[in-house]
Design a protein around this motif. Structure first.
Motif, PDB file in Angstrom:
ATOM      1  N   ARG A  33       0.848  -1.215   0.000  1.00 41.25           N
ATOM      2  CA  ARG A  33       0.000   0.000   0.000  1.00 41.25           C
ATOM      3  C   ARG A  33       0.875   1.254   0.000  1.00 41.25           C
ATOM      4  NH1 ARG A  33      -5.504  -0.518  -1.290  1.00 41.25           N
ATOM      5  NH2 ARG A  33      -6.419  -2.260  -0.193  1.00 41.25           N
ATOM      6  N   ASN A  34       0.725   2.143   1.027  1.00 43.31           N
ATOM      7  CA  ASN A  34       1.535   3.364   1.001  1.00 43.31           C
ATOM      8  C   ASN A  34       2.800   3.247   1.864  1.00 43.31           C
ATOM      9  OD1 ASN A  34       0.244   3.442   3.475  1.00 43.31           O
ATOM     10  ND2 ASN A  34       0.114   5.677   3.530  1.00 43.31           N
ATOM     11  N   TYR A  35       3.213   2.006   2.165  1.00 50.62           N
ATOM     12  CA  TYR A  35       4.461   1.800   2.901  1.00 50.62           C
ATOM     13  C   TYR A  35       5.549   1.306   1.958  1.00 50.62           C
ATOM     14  CZ  TYR A  35       1.675   2.369   7.056  1.00 50.62           C
ATOM     15  OH  TYR A  35       0.852   2.886   7.997  1.00 50.62           O
ATOM     16  N   ARG A  36       6.558   2.112   1.776  1.00 48.98           N
ATOM     17  CA  ARG A  36       7.678   1.710   0.935  1.00 48.98           C
ATOM     18  C   ARG A  36       8.491   0.669   1.696  1.00 48.98           C
ATOM     19  NH1 ARG A  36      10.249   0.686  -2.945  1.00 48.98           N
ATOM     20  NH2 ARG A  36      11.507   2.046  -4.262  1.00 48.98           N
ATOM     21  N   GLU A  37       8.784   0.989   2.932  1.00 46.37           N
ATOM     22  CA  GLU A  37       9.596   0.110   3.781  1.00 46.37           C
ATOM     23  C   GLU A  37       9.241   0.474   5.229  1.00 46.37           C
ATOM     24  OE1 GLU A  37      11.835  -2.969   3.562  1.00 46.37           O
ATOM     25  OE2 GLU A  37      12.302  -1.692   1.824  1.00 46.37           O
ATOM     26  N   ALA A  38       8.821  -0.486   6.033  1.00 44.89           N
ATOM     27  CA  ALA A  38       8.491  -0.169   7.426  1.00 44.89           C
ATOM     28  C   ALA A  38       8.751  -1.387   8.300  1.00 44.89           C
ATOM     29  CB  ALA A  38       7.027   0.249   7.553  1.00 44.89           C
ATOM     30  N   LYS A  39       9.257  -1.148   9.489  1.00 44.44           N
ATOM     31  CA  LYS A  39       9.419  -2.242  10.460  1.00 44.44           C
ATOM     32  C   LYS A  39       8.917  -1.737  11.801  1.00 44.44           C
ATOM     33  CE  LYS A  39      12.512  -5.881  11.970  1.00 44.44           C
ATOM     34  NZ  LYS A  39      11.927  -5.870  13.307  1.00 44.44           N
ATOM     35  N   ILE A  40       7.972  -2.475  12.372  1.00 38.76           N
ATOM     36  CA  ILE A  40       7.332  -1.996  13.592  1.00 38.76           C
ATOM     37  C   ILE A  40       7.354  -3.112  14.638  1.00 38.76           C
ATOM     38  CG2 ILE A  40       5.335  -0.746  14.483  1.00 38.76           C
ATOM     39  CD1 ILE A  40       4.257  -0.889  11.500  1.00 38.76           C
ATOM     40  N   ASP A  41       7.747  -2.775  15.864  1.00 38.56           N
ATOM     41  CA  ASP A  41       7.633  -3.718  16.977  1.00 38.56           C
ATOM     42  C   ASP A  41       6.365  -3.409  17.739  1.00 38.56           C
ATOM     43  OD1 ASP A  41      10.034  -4.962  16.387  1.00 38.56           O
ATOM     44  OD2 ASP A  41      11.185  -3.455  17.486  1.00 38.56           O
ATOM     45  N   PHE A  42       5.619  -4.463  18.078  1.00 41.38           N
ATOM     46  CA  PHE A  42       4.383  -4.251  18.818  1.00 41.38           C
ATOM     47  C   PHE A  42       4.491  -4.860  20.211  1.00 41.38           C
ATOM     48  CE2 PHE A  42       2.780  -4.155  14.378  1.00 41.38           C
ATOM     49  CZ  PHE A  42       2.287  -2.859  14.391  1.00 41.38           C
ATOM     50  N   GLN A  43       3.559  -4.474  21.077  1.00 38.53           N
ATOM     51  CA  GLN A  43       3.578  -5.033  22.428  1.00 38.53           C
ATOM     52  C   GLN A  43       2.359  -5.923  22.653  1.00 38.53           C
ATOM     53  OE1 GLN A  43       3.114  -1.949  25.419  1.00 38.53           O
ATOM     54  NE2 GLN A  43       0.892  -2.023  25.157  1.00 38.53           N
ATOM     55  N   GLU A  44       2.393  -6.711  23.703  1.00 39.12           N
ATOM     56  CA  GLU A  44       1.201  -7.468  24.088  1.00 39.12           C
ATOM     57  C   GLU A  44       0.164  -6.470  24.565  1.00 39.12           C
ATOM     58  OE1 GLU A  44       1.752 -10.819  26.634  1.00 39.12           O
ATOM     59  OE2 GLU A  44       3.752 -11.227  25.814  1.00 39.12           O
ATOM     60  N   GLY A  45      -1.087  -6.872  24.673  1.00 34.70           N
ATOM     61  CA  GLY A  45      -2.115  -5.943  25.101  1.00 34.70           C
ATOM     62  C   GLY A  45      -2.569  -5.075  23.947  1.00 34.70           C
ATOM     63  N   VAL A  46      -2.766  -3.760  24.255  1.00 38.53           N
ATOM     64  CA  VAL A  46      -3.394  -2.890  23.266  1.00 38.53           C
ATOM     65  C   VAL A  46      -2.368  -2.038  22.522  1.00 38.53           C
ATOM     66  CG1 VAL A  46      -5.029  -0.982  22.951  1.00 38.53           C
ATOM     67  CG2 VAL A  46      -5.547  -2.814  24.574  1.00 38.53           C
ATOM     68  N   ASN A  47      -2.483  -2.016  21.202  1.00 38.84           N
ATOM     69  CA  ASN A  47      -1.665  -1.156  20.354  1.00 38.84           C
ATOM     70  C   ASN A  47      -2.589  -0.186  19.621  1.00 38.84           C
ATOM     71  OD1 ASN A  47       1.238  -2.561  20.292  1.00 38.84           O
ATOM     72  ND2 ASN A  47      -0.317  -4.167  20.254  1.00 38.84           N
ATOM     73  N   VAL A  48      -2.399   1.108  19.877  1.00 40.74           N
ATOM     74  CA  VAL A  48      -3.258   2.114  19.254  1.00 40.74           C
ATOM     75  C   VAL A  48      -2.512   2.781  18.100  1.00 40.74           C
ATOM     76  CG1 VAL A  48      -4.542   4.262  19.607  1.00 40.74           C
ATOM     77  CG2 VAL A  48      -4.445   2.542  21.440  1.00 40.74           C
ATOM     78  N   LEU A  49      -3.094   2.674  16.896  1.00 40.38           N
ATOM     79  CA  LEU A  49      -2.512   3.316  15.721  1.00 40.38           C
ATOM     80  C   LEU A  49      -3.330   4.564  15.440  1.00 40.38           C
ATOM     81  CD1 LEU A  49      -2.430   0.055  13.550  1.00 40.38           C
ATOM     82  CD2 LEU A  49      -0.569   0.937  14.946  1.00 40.38           C
ATOM     83  N   PHE A  50      -2.701   5.746  15.574  1.00 38.00           N
ATOM     84  CA  PHE A  50      -3.490   6.960  15.376  1.00 38.00           C
ATOM     85  C   PHE A  50      -2.870   7.846  14.304  1.00 38.00           C
ATOM     86  CE2 PHE A  50      -0.975  10.287  17.456  1.00 38.00           C
ATOM     87  CZ  PHE A  50      -0.075   9.538  18.207  1.00 38.00           C
ATOM     88  N   GLY A  51      -3.708   8.757  13.828  1.00 32.69           N
ATOM     89  CA  GLY A  51      -3.257   9.657  12.770  1.00 32.69           C
ATOM     90  C   GLY A  51      -4.461  10.140  11.986  1.00 32.69           C
ATOM     91  N   ARG A  52      -4.234  11.105  11.111  1.00 30.92           N
ATOM     92  CA  ARG A  52      -5.342  11.645  10.332  1.00 30.92           C
ATOM     93  C   ARG A  52      -5.799  10.596   9.302  1.00 30.92           C
ATOM     94  NH1 ARG A  52      -3.221  15.353   7.226  1.00 30.92           N
ATOM     95  NH2 ARG A  52      -1.095  15.029   7.987  1.00 30.92           N
ATOM     96  N   ASN A  53      -6.930  10.863   8.709  1.00 29.53           N
ATOM     97  CA  ASN A  53      -7.433   9.927   7.705  1.00 29.53           C
ATOM     98  C   ASN A  53      -6.508   9.875   6.497  1.00 29.53           C
ATOM     99  OD1 ASN A  53      -9.734   8.891   8.966  1.00 29.53           O
ATOM    100  ND2 ASN A  53     -10.880  10.758   8.502  1.00 29.53           N
ATOM    101  N   GLY A  54      -6.442   8.715   5.872  1.00 28.48           N
ATOM    102  CA  GLY A  54      -5.679   8.579   4.635  1.00 28.48           C
ATOM    103  C   GLY A  54      -4.177   8.502   4.830  1.00 28.48           C
ATOM    104  N   GLN A  55      -3.707   8.258   6.048  1.00 28.75           N
ATOM    105  CA  GLN A  55      -2.269   8.193   6.302  1.00 28.75           C
ATOM    106  C   GLN A  55      -1.722   6.761   6.263  1.00 28.75           C
ATOM    107  OE1 GLN A  55      -0.520  11.200   6.619  1.00 28.75           O
ATOM    108  NE2 GLN A  55      -2.560  11.852   5.964  1.00 28.75           N
ATOM    109  N   GLY A  56      -2.639   5.773   6.377  1.00 24.88           N
ATOM    110  CA  GLY A  56      -2.200   4.377   6.282  1.00 24.88           C
ATOM    111  C   GLY A  56      -2.418   3.550   7.534  1.00 24.88           C
TER     112      GLY A  56
END
Lengths: 199, 371
Positions: B12-35
């Protein structure tokens, strides 16, 4: 790859290789260049092998296996039980079953399975030919692939053959021998569980 | 199941991304249309080997690139690691690797990463046609049972073949009956498993709906087959005679008219069909309850907490109760939430583990310690 850079005779050879199943343009070119490099005897041997196969190999008029002599050695073998017919899709299936040395009956090659999506109906398979062979037969073993089409073809054949009072069986399915239960896929295991046998 | 890290290339709109997540809740926030949703989509893709937004994989490739790749490192509750990678290009198609091994049949892999998605489009499950309810059951049961998925694939194949056959002239009855047998053989397993699942979901939805609505509302889920199975009736026989009963019509229309591909699930609220009487809020509460029930159903069968994906569901609704539920779920698994208003979560207290916040902006992801 633009290919008219090659002389026409080489080009012809590439075209011919390219027609073979699983051979793309690149591989065809590599094979053709290879032929160019080998000594003339080797190239002639290959050409002759191809011609001989077409001249000498035909389908057995009884079971439709591939053979050099008609009927095929299996059909002519007096030690074989002619009252037992194993129905397979292709000649390669016969080879597999023969390698087990466990089967002493004869075969019948159907030439495929029923599949409306591929435009294959019963009349496109060698079913009529099979029915003509059933006069002195005790058992028909259906050894078709366990695909939807293979299973349906088995059902169809049993509907044709059973009313004649002939025993119809099909291959069991289950756990491959020598494998550890832990490494069997769940599907095979649940199928094997469903068709378990008393010992 | 915990997704420890996710790596995206040309997705999609990610050229290259690496993300570490945690147990429990992960909140992804940002304006609309950012991915934000694209991240959820990639996680969903890893679990189910397809997208929930498109059936055309080419749409998933970054602009003017020729492939995409998603890789996830998962950990089970028992600490077992699963590395899953899916790559797609129009030339080579889709390729799946599980712990370094190429997986040929995707059906062998489905269910390894149990997952439940809740997206705005899920309202179709209660408001749309029967197709959405069958799809809901099929996705849940395919994750729960390899046997189900196998029979589903075979059933669809047999159905396609049989429909084509029904359109042919001078059809041989014996041939049609052979396809009947194939259809029945696989269809019976689908119906049995669905009946069982709907009964279980019915109990679970009751509890969740009552908790979320806080009232005495009663829900009911009923499986509606295209033919009735009398008590002590033999499903195989009933299915076969149902096919015989509609034979003339089937031949006229060139279509298979009875079977699990036409079944439905009826949702009742206080004895009345939800589809007819339900308000927007009631539909929403019902769908959240249904998804919570799905989560619990999968957990009970897999003995593994499914990953939860909530795509932008916290709008104008009474969010308090839902958030409480998410907070209680945070203890037993992993949840991903997309939102345009993270303050909501920032202000909440009494988390066992505080949520992790990720800011999404134009195809980049930044972990934020506070918001």
């Amino acid at each position: 790859m633009k290919s008219d850079i090659f002389p026409a005779t080489l080009q012809d050879l590439i075209e011919e290789f390219n027609k073979l199943p699983g051979i793309g343009r690149k591989t065809a070119t590599r094979l053709a260049i290879h032929i160019l490099k080998v000594n003339p005897e080797e190239a002639r041997a290959l050409a002759q092998a191809i011609i001989r196969v077409k001249e000498n190999i035909r389908f057995c008029s009884v079971c439709y296996n591939i053979t050099e002599e008609d009927p095929c050695p299996i059909c002519r073998d007096p030690a074989r039980n002619q009252r037992q017919i194993c129905v397979v899709e292709d000649p390669t299936d016969i080879m597999m079953i023969e390698n087990t040395h466990e089967y002493n009956g004869v075969y019948h090659v159907l030439g495929g399975t029923i599949s409306p999506l591929d435009g294959i109906g019963p009349e496109d398979l060698r079913i009529k030919e099979l029915m003509k062979r059933l006069d002195n037969v005790d058992e028909v073993i259906l050894a078709l692939n366990p695909s939807t089409e293979g299973e349906t073809t088995s059902i169809y054949l049993s509907k044709l053959i059973k009313p004649l009072g002939i025993k119809v069986t099909r291959l069991a399915r289950g756990i491959p021998l020598g494998s550890n239960l832990e490494f069997i896929d769940e599907l095979t295991l649940s199928k094997a569980l469903r068709s378990r046998q008393e010992i | 199941m915990i997704l420890q890290s996710l790596a995206l290339t040309n997705f999609r709109n990610y050229r290259e991304a690496k993300i570490d997540f945690q147990e429990g809740v992960n909140v992804l926030f940002g304006r609309n249309g950012q991915g934000k949703t694209n991240i959820l989509e990639s996680i969903y893709y890893l679990a189910l080997t397809k997208s929930f937004r498109t059936s055309n994989d080419q749409n998933l490739i970054y602009y003017q690139q020729d492939f995409f790749r998603i890789q996830g490192d998962f950990k089970t509750q028992q600490g077992r690691l699963h590395r899953v990678a899916i790559a797609y290009s129009p030339q080579e198609g889709k390729r799946l690797q599980h712990n370094g091994q190429r997986v040929g049949r995707f059906a062998d892999y489905i269910g390894t990463v149990p997952l439940v998605l809740l997206a705005p489009s899920d309202l179709e499950i209660s408001q749309g046609g029967p197709h959405y309810r069958r799809q809901f059951l099929d996705i849940m049961l395919s994750q729960a049972s390899k046997l189900y998925l196998h029979h589903l694939i075979q059933y669809r194949r047999a159905l396609k073949q049989r429909n084509l056959l029904l359109q042919q002239e001078n059809l041989e009855t014996r041939l049609l009956e052979s396809w009947d047998d194939a259809l029945v053989q696989h269809g019976v397993v689908l119906i049995e498993k669905r009946l069982e699942a709907v009964e279980r979901l019915d109990e679970l939805v009751k509890g969740y709906y009552a908790r979320l609505s806080g009232g005495g509302d009663k829900t009911k889920l009923l499986y509606r087959g295209t033919f009735q199975v009398p008590p002590n009736g033999h499903l195989t026989e009933v299915f076969r005679s149902a096919l015989q009963a509609v034979r003339t019509r089937e031949l006229e229309q060139g279509l298979t008219l009875v079977g699990p591909h036409r079944d439905d699930v009826l949702f009742l609220l206080n004895g009345k069909p939800l589809r007819v009487v339900g308000s927007q809020g009631e539909h929403k509460t019902f769908i959240i309850s249904l998804k919570m029930a799905e989560r619990e159903y999968l957990q009970n069968i897999q003995h593994e907490a499914p990953i939860l994906l909530f795509d932008d569901i916290f709008g104008e609704l009474d969010a308090g109760r839902i958030l409480n539920m998410i907070r209680s779920l945070a203890r037993i698994g992993q949840t991903f939430i997309t939102t345009t208003s993270p303050n909501f979560f920032g202000k909440m207290e009494n988390w066992e583990t505080k949520p992790a916040f990720y800011e999404i902006e134009n195809g980049t992801v930044q972990r934020r310690e506070s918001i």
